[in-house]
Design an enzyme around this catalytic site. Structure first.
Site, PDB file in Angstrom:
ATOM      1  N   HIS A  65     -49.708  50.033  -0.634  1.00  0.00           N
ATOM      2  CA  HIS A  65     -48.948  49.683   0.570  1.00  0.00           C
ATOM      3  C   HIS A  65     -48.824  50.888   1.516  1.00  0.00           C
ATOM      4  O   HIS A  65     -49.044  52.036   1.128  1.00  0.00           O
ATOM      5  CB  HIS A  65     -47.550  49.189   0.197  1.00  0.00           C
ATOM      6  N   ARG A 116     -43.314  53.287   3.440  1.00  0.00           N
ATOM      7  CA  ARG A 116     -42.083  52.535   3.178  1.00  0.00           C
ATOM      8  C   ARG A 116     -40.888  53.471   3.243  1.00  0.00           C
ATOM      9  O   ARG A 116     -41.028  54.692   3.336  1.00  0.00           O
ATOM     10  CB  ARG A 116     -42.145  51.882   1.789  1.00  0.00           C
ATOM     11  N   ASP A 130     -49.210  52.486  -6.119  1.00  0.00           N
ATOM     12  CA  ASP A 130     -49.901  53.653  -6.677  1.00  0.00           C
ATOM     13  C   ASP A 130     -50.060  53.531  -8.191  1.00  0.00           C
ATOM     14  O   ASP A 130     -51.073  53.944  -8.753  1.00  0.00           O
ATOM     15  CB  ASP A 130     -49.192  54.954  -6.296  1.00  0.00           C
TER      16      ASP A 130
END
Length: 390
Positions: free
Chosen positions: A15, A18, A286
C-alpha cells in the site's frame, strides 16, 4: 529480446503512504514526553498524498507495459486488495492513474477494516512442536543462542540514536523499566490466528521508525520530522534498519515465511494458472512481500536509493514471457519502487523520473542472461512448496 512476448503480469504492491497504525500510536505515547505531530486522517488509513503518488505510479506503469507491447482492455485487468482502507484505496488510486476512463472494479472480500485471509500474515498452527521449531529456526536465523540477542547487539547504535531523539530517559517506559532502550525485555510468541508477537526494543523501535519515516514521506515540516533531529541520509539508514530487521525476523525467516505465505502464493499461482487476465494487481503489505520472497527462496537484495527493503508503494512485478523462437515460456521478477527522495518530493513518475527497477533472483539458482527462469522450473518450485506440510 525481439522474440520475447510479454503475455501475463501479476503485480504485488505494498500500500501507499498511510498514517501510523493504532498500536503504533499507543507505543509512541510511552517512549517520549515530546508532542507527536497530528495527522489529517484516521490511524492506518491511506493519506491523500499516498493516493496521489499511487496514481503517478499507475500512470507510469501502464506506459511501461505499453513499451513492452502489452495492450490491455478492461476485460484483461483484475484488481484485488486486502479489505483495509489503505490497501483498497491504494488499488483505487493506482487504477485511476493506469486505467482512467475504463471501468475497472477493485475487488475485496470483506467490509473495510477486516483482514482477508489471503493477506493476513498469521500463525495457523499452535501445537508445541511447531512453536518450538519456529523458535529454533529464529535462533539459527539470527545466530543467537537465546533468541535475538545478536540482532539486538547489531542494532545498539540504532537504538541509541533513536533513544537520544526520543529523550527516552524521561519517558514513562523508562520509568517503568529503569534500563537502557536496548535492554528492554524481549518476548516472542506464536498464537494461532494471530500475527507473530514480538515485544521489546526491536518492536518498539520499529513503531517509532515507522512513524518518522511516514512523516518524511508525507513531507512534514522539517521540525516536525523526528523533531528536526534526523540530519543525514546515513541517520535515516541506521534508523530504518530497525524496521527492516523486524520484517526480516518475523516474516522472512525460513520456516515462518513458508508457513505464513501459503494462502498468498496459492492465490497468485491460481491467477497464473488460469491465464484469465493479462494484468493482475494485488495490494497488501510489507509482511506479505517479505514472506512471499522468503518462502520461494529469493536472494536477499539491496534497493538502491532506498532505506527500506519493502518500501511504501513498492511493487513486486512477476512477468510471464513467451519466446516463439524456441517455443518456451519464461518467468521474471522485478522490484519497482520509488526512491526515498522521490516519495518525499512527491513528484510525478515519468520517463525522465522513473521509479527504480531491480531484478530479483533465486538464492539457489542462477537466471539466464536476461534475468529469467524457465516457466516450468518456477512452476515445479511452487508446486513443491504448496504440497509441503508447513
Amino acid at each position: 529480446m525481439d522474440a520475447l512476448e510479454l503475455q501475463q503480469v501479476i503485480v504485488f504492491s505494498r500500500h501507499g503512504i498511510r498514517t501510523p497504525l493504532p498500536n503504533t500510536i499507543n507505543f509512541l505515547k510511552t517512549v517520549t514526553l515530546k508532542h507527536w505531530p497530528s495527522w489529517d486522517c484516521p490511524a492506518g488509513y491511506l493519506t491523500t498524498r499516498g493516493g496521489i503518488l499511487e496514481s503517478y505510479f499507475g500512470d507510469y506503469f501502464i506506459k511501461w507495459l505499453a513499451s513492452k507491447h502489452l495492450k490491455l482492455s478492461a476485460e484483461d485487468v483484475f484488481v484485488y486488495a486486502n479489505s483495509l482502507h489503505r490497501t483498497v484505496a491504494t488499488a483505487q488510486y493506482f487504477t485511476l492513474g493506469a486505467f482512467s476512463g475504463l471501468d475497472i472494479p477493485v475487488k475485496h472480500k470483506y467490509p473495510i477494516e477486516r483482514m482477508d485471509p489471503i493477506f493476513n500474515p498469521i500463525i495457523h498452527n499452535d501445537c508445541a512442536d511447531f512453536k518450538n521449531g519456529l523458535i529454533d529456526n529464529i535462533r539459527q536465523f539470527t545466530g543467537s543462542s537465546q533468541l535475538i540477542e545478536k540482532l539486538d547487539e547489531q542494532l545498539i547504535p540504532a537504538y541509541r540514536l533513536l533513544a537520544n531523539i526520543l529523550d527516552y530517559k524521561h519517558s514513562s517506559l523508562y520509568q517503568q523499566y529503569q534500563c537502557e532502550f536496548e535492554q528492554l525485555p524481549t518476548m516472542i510468541d506464536f498464537v494461532k490466528n494471530d500475527e507473530p508477537i514480538l515485544n521489546g526494543p526491536l518492536a518498539i523501535g520499529t513503531a517509532v521508525a515507522d512513524a518518522w519515516t511516514l512523516q518524511y514521506y508525507s513531507a512534514f515540516a522539517k521540525q516536525d520530522i523526528a523533531w528536526g533531529m534526523i540530519n543525514s541520509h546515513e541517520q535515516w539508514k541506521i534508523i530504518t534498519d530497525i524496521k527492516n530487521q523486524y520484517i526480516n525476523l518475523l516474516f522472512k525467516s525460513p520456516t515462518l515465511s513458508r508457513h505464513i505465505a501459503k494462502p498468498l502464493i496459492t492465490f497468485i499461482a491460481s491467477l497464473f494458472e488460469s491465464q484469465q487476465h493479462k494484468f493482475s494487481l494485488l495490494v497488501g503489505h510489507d509482511s506479505n512481500i517479505a514472506a512471499f520472497l522468503g518462502a520461494l527462496g529469493f536472494k536477499n537484495y539491496q534497493l538502491p536509493e532506498q532505506c527500506e527493503t519493502t518500501p511504501i508503494g513498492g511493487k513486486v512485478v512477476m512477468c510471464r514471457y513467451y519466446d516463439r523462437h524456441v517455443d518456451q515460456h519464461y518467468f521474471k521478477v522485478e522490484y519497482l519502487y520509488q526512491s526515498f527522495e522521490q516519495i518525499h518530493l512527491g513528484v510525478p513518475l515519468t520517463a525522465n523520473n522513473p521509479p527504480n527497477h531491480i531484478t530479483l533472483t533465486l538464492s539457489d539458482k542462477a537466471p539466464n542472461s536476461q534475468g529469467m527462469y524457465l516457466w516450468q522450473e518456477i512452476k515445479q518450485r511452487v508446486t513443491h512448496y504448496l504440497s509441503d506440510e508447513i
